[in-house]
Design an enzyme around this catalytic site. Structure first.
Site, mmCIF file in Angstrom:
data_model
loop_
_atom_site.group_PDB
_atom_site.id
_atom_site.type_symbol
_atom_site.label_atom_id
_atom_site.label_comp_id
_atom_site.label_asym_id
_atom_site.label_seq_id
_atom_site.Cartn_x
_atom_site.Cartn_y
_atom_site.Cartn_z
ATOM 1 N N SER A 44 0.855 -1.187 0.000
ATOM 2 C CA SER A 44 0.000 0.000 0.000
ATOM 3 C C SER A 44 0.890 1.235 0.000
ATOM 4 C CB SER A 44 -0.887 0.001 1.246
ATOM 5 O OG SER A 44 -0.080 0.243 2.377
ATOM 6 N N LYS A 45 0.217 2.373 -0.035
ATOM 7 C CA LYS A 45 0.947 3.648 -0.142
ATOM 8 C C LYS A 45 2.029 3.813 0.915
ATOM 9 C CE LYS A 45 -2.186 6.534 -2.665
ATOM 10 N NZ LYS A 45 -3.594 6.343 -2.339
ATOM 11 N N ARG A 46 1.762 3.264 2.088
ATOM 12 C CA ARG A 46 2.762 3.520 3.135
ATOM 13 C C ARG A 46 4.082 2.796 2.864
ATOM 14 N NH1 ARG A 46 2.925 -0.597 6.708
ATOM 15 N NH2 ARG A 46 1.279 -2.042 6.198
#
Ligand code: GLU
Length: 468
Positions: free
Chosen positions: A239-241
């Site tokens: 994911s984005k993180r």
């Protein structure tokens, strides 16, 4: 039978690496089989779909060079067709209008949950109980078979079976009249002649519903191939993180499309322990049975390694196209005043890790230097440096040929005459002509800067440092 695959993103965000891998595998399989590849934008969710996301998907596909043979099709342009199919299903009793209120559905759901059952629609409106006024809202549901099983042999996951008794009559048209994903996808894949559906395994649970619909429509059921998800470096779903996940972010960060594609092909597919594949090799070797069942982990170090490999091994002219994009990004649009981008690539492909870094380092060849690197100045501009710059300028001006070898020789002679090491000549010169003490060989650097500009910059540095 001609193999036909498709990539069918919902334009609700940027194209992320998971989507790009799905697109790549679909494209590769079509190319491997001499088949066709379709791009279809699944934009029926009008609230979440944006033009920006559509543009980003198309730009990303172009950047990683996955050319489609048909499309892009837009589901929002096919509403007439969906209505036609829905009407046919209604007429044949294979779909029905459901007038159940939100309250009734919620109550039913609560009761089912309390009884420890999986919530599912109870088929209340299968029989038309009451008269309805024309303005009463309704949805349209597909009448799922009550008994038996839906089975399919997934190319990755193997045999999968669902009991019809576990599926319910899913909605194919919402109360606002728009058709739903599970319905459109079937009509589209049927109309477009899709033979192989390659997609993320988050869709496995939709597949039995879709298969029942294909059957109800008398449409051939495609082969399904559900790809396991991609995990981040830490084992959690990517994911984005985890940093960059959108394809275009990788471009911004300075990766080459060849590196990203080569990286993606190995995320869930292998051919022995080969790591590096040309496009042609990928096409030749790619088969669905070599796709791995387990989730694959994203490994940024490997991507970096591939990027370094392609920066060094691709023709400089190709890498240069990407470098020009990065130069543009930092405001360097007119390259006519500096070296050819290809020459920058040749000199910097081993010295930088990304094209973003390369563009930053190369800015001094296209733009005026506005400041000198302070640490470099502190270390290398000492007593006597101005005299060395002066002597170097004279030696360079006396050269009859402006090439890297002659420049290097002339400067070595300056070092000898001044009885100092080459560092004491080269480093002040680097600072003078690039602003920093790090650059390729001094002769090569001067070739990149250009003859007149080299003279001008040395002269300017002499004036600058004399006044200190
Ligand atoms: N539009 C769906 C998505 O973006 C893909 C549907 C499919 O491939 O069947 O997840």
């Amino acid at each position: 039978m001609t193999v036909k695959t498709r990539f069918a993103p919902s334009p609700t965000g940027f194209l992320h690496v998971g989507g790009a891998r799905t697109a790549l595998f679909s494209w590769l399989y079509a190319r491997h089989c001499n088949g066709q590849f379709v791009l279809r934008i699944e934009d029926t969710d009008r609230e979440r779909s944006t033009q920006e996301a559509i543009d980003a998907i198309i730009d990303s596909m172009k950047w990683i060079d996955l050319k489609w043979d048909e499309g892009p099709y837009y589901q929002t342009k096919r509403f007439d067709r969906y209505t036609e199919v829905i009407n046919k299903l209604l007429a044949e009793g294979k779909a029905y209008k459901c007038y159940c209120s939100k309250e009734r559905l919620e109550k039913m759901r609560d009761e089912q949950m309390k009884a420890g059952l999986k919530p599912r629609y109870d088929g209340h409106c299968r029989e038309d109980h009451t008269a309805h006024s024309p303005d009463e809202p309704y949805v349209i549901r597909f009448r799922n078979p009550d008994d038996g099983v839906v089975a399919f042999d997934d190319m990755v996951k193997g045999h999968i079976e669902f009991k019809n008794s576990e599926l319910d009559d899913f909605i194919i048209q919402r109360s606002d009249g728009t058709p739903t994903y599970n319905f459109c996808v079937v009509v589209d894949d049927w109309d477009m002649g899709i033979t192989h559906v390659i997609r993320g395994d988050d869709h496995v649970n939709n597949t039995p519903r879709q298969i029942n619909l294909y059957k109800a429509l008398g449409a051939p059921v495609p082969v399904f191939c559900h790809l396991a998800m991609i995990l981040g470096d830490d084992g959690a779903k990517l994911s984005k993180r985890h940093g960059a996940v959108s394809v275009m972010q990788y471009r911004e960060d300075g990766y080459l499309p060849e590196a990203l594609v080569n990286y993606l092909v190995r995320l869930g597919w292998s051919h022995g322990d080969q790591e590096i594949f040309t496009r042609d090799e990928m096409i030749k070797l790619f088969t669905l049975d070599a796709i791995t069942k387990s989730a694959s982990g994203f490994n940024t170090k490997k991507l970096d390694w591939l990027n370094a490999h392609y920066m060094k091994t691709l023709p400089a002219s190709e890498v240069a196209k990407e470098l020009e994009w990065h130069l543009n990004k930092i405001g360097i649009t007119d390259l006519s005043k500096g070296p050819k981008a290809e020459d920058v690539v040749r000199n910097y492909c081993e010295r930088t890790h990304t094209l973003k870094e390369m563009a930053q380092k190369a800015a001094c060849y296209y733009q005026n230097i506005t400041e000198y690197d302070q640490a470099g100045v502190k270390k290398w501009i000492k007593e006597g440096s101005v005299e060395i710059l002066q002597a170097s300028l004279e030696a360079l001006k006396a050269l009859s040929s402006w090439d890297a070898k002659s420049i290097d020789e002339a400067l070595e002679n300056v070092a000898k005459a001044k009885e100092v090491g080459m560092g004491k000549v080269g480093q002040p010169l680097r600072i003078a002509i690039t602003g920093s003490a790090m650059s390729p060989g001094i002769g090569d650097t001067m070739m990149l800067v250009g003859q007149q500009r080299t003279f001008d910059r040395i002269q300017k540095a002499i004036e600058h440092f004399s006044s200190k």
